[in-house]
Design an enzyme around this catalytic site. Structure first.
Site, short mmCIF file in Angstrom:
data_model
loop_
_atom_site.label_atom_id
_atom_site.label_comp_id
_atom_site.label_asym_id
_atom_site.label_seq_id
_atom_site.Cartn_x
_atom_site.Cartn_y
_atom_site.Cartn_z
N ILE A 101 0.84 -1.19 0.00
CA ILE A 101 0.00 0.00 0.00
C ILE A 101 0.88 1.25 0.00
CG2 ILE A 101 -0.23 -0.07 2.53
CD1 ILE A 101 -3.12 1.02 2.15
N CYS A 102 0.35 2.32 -0.54
CA CYS A 102 0.98 3.64 -0.56
C CYS A 102 2.25 3.60 -1.42
CB CYS A 102 1.24 4.12 0.87
SG CYS A 102 1.61 5.88 1.00
N ALA A 103 3.40 3.84 -0.84
CA ALA A 103 4.65 3.82 -1.60
C ALA A 103 5.21 2.41 -1.76
CB ALA A 103 5.69 4.71 -0.91
#
Length: 182
Positions: A101-103
């Site tokens: 998730i995210c980066a």
């Protein structure tokens, strides 16, 4: 009983790590927190978490899902860990769920998993995962055994997608209802 492991490295995003931990445990998944930068891991917001195991003690055959939270420099620390990359590669090769998730989809990219896969991640970070097909219009993208989330606001939807994959949609729905998630 299904088992999952979440990799924590210093600088992880709190909600992206702890929402899946909480939701998966509520759903009956045996979840292990693996410390990558030590047994005590410090989040990007200075929250200290004690890991259950050192990443060196994680064996792919013991788990059904492998979770990489974002946050910076947490995601970079995961990407730069040869142990994490080797585990992710091996797990994916064995047909296990790999997620980020995210980066953190940059971890999956470095492991060679995003090639020919649809994925999402934090807007503006997609250049760190150039081998896949970035979808900027979805909070969560599932492509086979690869599950990705866009960022902190997607943490609950991402965690429920993981739970549905591991325990079935009915259990995920029950946990969501009990948590008043709509």
């Amino acid at each position: 009983m299904k088992k999952a492991v979440v990799f924590l490295a210093d600088g992880f995003e709190d909600i992206e790590a702890l929402a899946p931990v909480d939701i998966l445990r509520r759903g009956g998944v045996d979840l292990t927190i693996a410390g990558v930068t030590g047994m005590q891991v410090v989040s990007s917001h200075n929250v200290k978490i004690m890991a259950d195991k050192d990443v060196k003690d994680i064996k792919t055959d013991d788990y059904d899902a492998f979770i990489c939270p974002g946050g910076m420099p947490g995601a970079s620390n995961l990407r730069d860990s040869s142990i994490v990359i080797d585990i992710i590669k091996e797990a994916y090769g064995k047909g296990k769920i790999v997620s980020a998730i995210c980066a953190a989809p940059m971890v999956l990219d470095k492991a060679g998993i995003l090639a020919d896969k649809d994925f999402t991640m934090y807007p503006g970070m997609e250049n760190n995962a150039p081998s896949g097909s970035y979808k900027n219009d979805k909070f969560v993208v599932k492509d086979g055994k690869v599950i990705t989330g866009a960022g902190p606001a997607a943490a609950f939807e991402y965690a429920f997608e993981l739970l549905a994959e591991l325990q079935g949609k009915e259990i995920a729905s029950q946990v969501a209802k009990g948590m008043l998630f709509k």
